[in-house]
Design a protein around this motif. Structure first.
Motif, PDB file in Angstrom:
ATOM      1  N   THR A  19      -7.194   9.958  16.224  1.00 30.41           N
ATOM      2  CA  THR A  19      -7.154  10.409  14.825  1.00 30.41           C
ATOM      3  C   THR A  19      -6.907  11.915  14.757  1.00 30.41           C
ATOM      4  N   ASN A  35     -11.552   4.604  10.657  1.00 31.99           N
ATOM      5  CA  ASN A  35     -11.577   3.897   9.376  1.00 31.99           C
ATOM      6  C   ASN A  35     -12.819   4.337   8.602  1.00 31.99           C
ATOM      7  N   ILE A  90      -6.129   2.739   3.744  1.00 35.17           N
ATOM      8  CA  ILE A  90      -6.528   2.817   5.150  1.00 35.17           C
ATOM      9  C   ILE A  90      -5.650   1.862   5.965  1.00 35.17           C
ATOM     10  N   ILE A  91      -5.537   0.642   5.496  1.00 34.14           N
ATOM     11  CA  ILE A  91      -4.521  -0.273   6.029  1.00 34.14           C
ATOM     12  C   ILE A  91      -3.396  -0.300   5.002  1.00 34.14           C
ATOM     13  N   ASN A 108     -10.479  -0.696   0.838  1.00 31.78           N
ATOM     14  CA  ASN A 108      -9.351  -0.324   1.701  1.00 31.78           C
ATOM     15  C   ASN A 108      -8.783   1.035   1.299  1.00 31.78           C
ATOM     16  N   LEU A 120      -1.626   2.763  11.730  1.00 34.17           N
ATOM     17  CA  LEU A 120      -2.960   2.176  11.899  1.00 34.17           C
ATOM     18  C   LEU A 120      -3.608   2.616  13.201  1.00 34.17           C
ATOM     19  N   ARG A 149     -14.118   3.443   5.944  1.00 30.90           N
ATOM     20  CA  ARG A 149     -14.918   2.391   5.308  1.00 30.90           C
ATOM     21  C   ARG A 149     -15.759   1.621   6.323  1.00 30.90           C
TER      22      ARG A 149
END
Ligand code: ZN
Length: 142
Positions: free
Chosen positions: A113, A86, A41-42, A54, A70, A88
């Protein structure tokens, strides 16, 4: 793209947590010809670590369009630079909703997104329409 080896245990955990669904576009990994990937994700180049919190399960297309990004530009509002969704830290239903085969953004995060990951590209809508007709979209989270 990852340069760090992801252990089989982490891979299993991420796939199970996602119920085999792409955490961006809700496609099932059972319905795709190309294997799903574990998305950082990052991205590692931004300091993101190869740990479960992540990582998310992503279809090939979402992962390819996202790359190591990002954030993106919210062209529909004030041209602000807005972070991507994100999986998470955020809840899908709070940023997107389905209208048939289209993924409609509800927030700035949703807009950037959908834009960057090309979630409503013509061929992706076509594929979702087929999967809806077959009764296998959206992917059912257990
Ligand atoms: Zn996807």
């Amino acid at each position: 793209m990852s340069t760090t080896y992801i252990t089989a245990a982490i891979r299993r955990e991420v796939i199970k947590r996602a119920s085999g669904c792409c955490e961006y576009c809700l496609m099932s990994n059972e319905d795709r010809a190309i294997d799903f990937v574990l998305d950082h994700i990052i991205a590692e180049k931004h300091g993101g670590v190869t740990q479960s919190d992540n990582l998310c399960l992503s279809c090939y297309w979402c992962n390819s369009y996202k790359g190591s990004d990002l954030s993106s530009v919210d062209w529909d509002a004030d041209k602000a630079i807005v972070p991507l969704y994100n999986p998470r830290l955020q809840i899908w239903d709070e940023h997107f909703r389905l209208e048939g085969a289209r993924i409609v953004p509800l927030t700035a995060v949703g807009r950037v997104t959908v834009f960057l990951l090309q979630l409503n590209a013509y061929e992706r809508i076509q594929e979702r329409q087929l999967l809806i007709a077959l009764g296998v979209f959206p992917c059912k989270k257990i």
